[in-house]
Scaffold this motif. Sequence first.
Motif, PDB file in Angstrom:
ATOM      1  N   TYR A 134       0.805  -1.217   0.000  1.00  9.77           N
ATOM      2  CA  TYR A 134       0.000   0.000   0.000  1.00  9.77           C
ATOM      3  C   TYR A 134       0.842   1.273   0.000  1.00  9.77           C
ATOM      4  N   GLY A 170       4.172   3.409  -2.154  1.00  6.36           N
ATOM      5  CA  GLY A 170       4.946   3.464  -3.392  1.00  6.36           C
ATOM      6  C   GLY A 170       6.435   3.471  -3.095  1.00  6.36           C
ATOM      7  N   HIS A 216       2.694  -1.884  -9.825  1.00  6.52           N
ATOM      8  CA  HIS A 216       2.306  -1.616  -8.431  1.00  6.52           C
ATOM      9  C   HIS A 216       2.014  -0.129  -8.238  1.00  6.52           C
ATOM     10  N   LEU A 225      -1.636   1.731  -7.158  1.00  2.94           N
ATOM     11  CA  LEU A 225      -1.767   2.678  -6.061  1.00  2.94           C
ATOM     12  C   LEU A 225      -2.393   3.978  -6.527  1.00  2.94           C
ATOM     13  N   ARG A 244      -6.140   3.470  -7.319  1.00  2.00           N
ATOM     14  CA  ARG A 244      -6.905   3.362  -6.073  1.00  2.00           C
ATOM     15  C   ARG A 244      -7.046   4.728  -5.403  1.00  2.00           C
ATOM     16  N   GLN A 245      -5.966   5.524  -5.500  1.00  2.00           N
ATOM     17  CA  GLN A 245      -6.009   6.850  -4.898  1.00  2.00           C
ATOM     18  C   GLN A 245      -7.012   7.745  -5.603  1.00  2.00           C
TER      19      GLN A 245
END
Length: 561
Positions: free
Chosen positions: A490, A492, A525, A529, A532-533
């Motif tokens: 979760y 970066g 990845h 992130l 999702r953000q």
Amino acid sequence: MDLCRLQLTMMCKCLPTVSHSQLQDLKHEGTYLKYSHRDEDPLLMAVWRGDARVMRDILMTSESNQLQVNKDGWTPLHEAAYYGQAECMKILLLVAPQMINHQTTSSQTPLILAAARGHFACTQCLLDMGADPNIADKSKRTPIYEASVVGNVEMVQRILRSGARVDRRCAGGWTALHEAASRNNLSVTALLVEHGAKVDAVSDDGISPLFIAAQSGSVDTLLFLIKSGAEIAKEAKDGATSLFEACRHGHNKIVEILLSHGADPNKPEKRGLLPLHVAAKRGYCSIVSLLIPVTSSVKLQHSGISPLHLAAENDEDDTLEMLIEAGFDANSQLSSDWSCMYEDRRTTPLYFAVVNSNLNAAGMLLEAGAGPNLDTFNPLLVAVKQGYVNMVSLLLKHGAHINANVPTQSTSFPAAVLLSGTNLAVLKCLMDYGCDAMSCFQCSCGKRPYKATHVLQFTVVGFCDQFCEMLSRPTISHWAGPVIDVLLDYVGQTKLCDRLIEHLDSYGGWIHIKMKATLPRPLMHLCRLKIRQLVGVRRLERLKTLNLPGKITAYLNYAES
């Protein structure tokens, strides 16, 4: 003496005897064991058997006096009264009439024993021979009191006719009428009232016979006492009324009767609780339904506590649902007086439901508009501490502050992460709902000493300001790798501090986790992130309802193979 012997002879003709086996049964009773040191006394054995012939023979002999008093003050007459041997009693009184009111060391007379054992023939015999019906034992219990306990109407009537004082109080202040009311014995109750018993006599606790009838669910007796003029509004010393007591014990019919006769549903007891409070606490839905329409909202507000709190605290879900449907405020808060009774200073019904791990109750309250962030100590942190994933998820879905702090201490990373400990399922749930994972890796490797810190009702052992300090605790350090592994999904581009690297180096099986943290992080990845953000937690939940390719949904939810 010859006349006495002649009378004994005449009285004992045709009297039945008791077999040896019946005597053995008597010997096993508690009273016999009290006097086992006298089990060879032929007179007592004859009394226990009810063998009047043997008694006659013993008493007619010229031997020493057989009518002895034992160390507890019991005479053969007490034994005869206890075992209901009326014929033996007549013989004993003929020989020694002075025994009739003799008291034991507990101040019990033969009449008290006969009444307490329900032996009407013995009671009548004693009264006919002049026994005093107003002598009390050490507990201040009189023959009329004992007869009311037994509930023998004929015996009560006979004792009353002998001049017994009907309102004598026992050690606790109860009268014979209290006892009759507690047993719903309408016949005895009516007889006592007919002979002048006070319907509003109160015990040392301020309890009246009507109160006792309401407490014990004695419907017939209650109606009779009301008809006889008993005061419905009379209060006990703790402020409880008959209505309050009926609600406490779940006597629906009694509640109906009292309300129909003008009982006040808005009269609080000394703590400020109303009848509705206690009915909700005990989960008596039928009584709650009777009280809701007649209970004042102003009185409820002044009490400082809502029935919702008590229903939630005691896991009474049906009652809770009924109250919510009736419009009770799901966000009602305890007054400061009530809140300070709890170490964690809780205030909302939701908090009670979460503490009890009652997912159903919590769901009902949240659906009814309960705010999940009104308590000093956030209910979410309670659920996290308990490790209850479904509760954590439910609270987060309804807007619980995921990064809430513990009021008495602060950390550089979310308190929820600290309280989740080694529960990876809870930790992942927190991360899925947007918990600040990046803050866990922004530390300066502080060397603060560990100490035990109390967080309201929870104990966080080894308080730590930074995430790496938390993982250094002995109870968690062996889980450091898996915890870091979850968090890395979760975040970066981030760099692990020296202490976290030390943890990963301490176990060879965690080398892949250390590699996972190596910069730069994979582009896939980082894209996940970012998506999702941008979508946000709430919208991310809705992705499941969209017609997206399964691989994309799985990718965004970390479920890809």
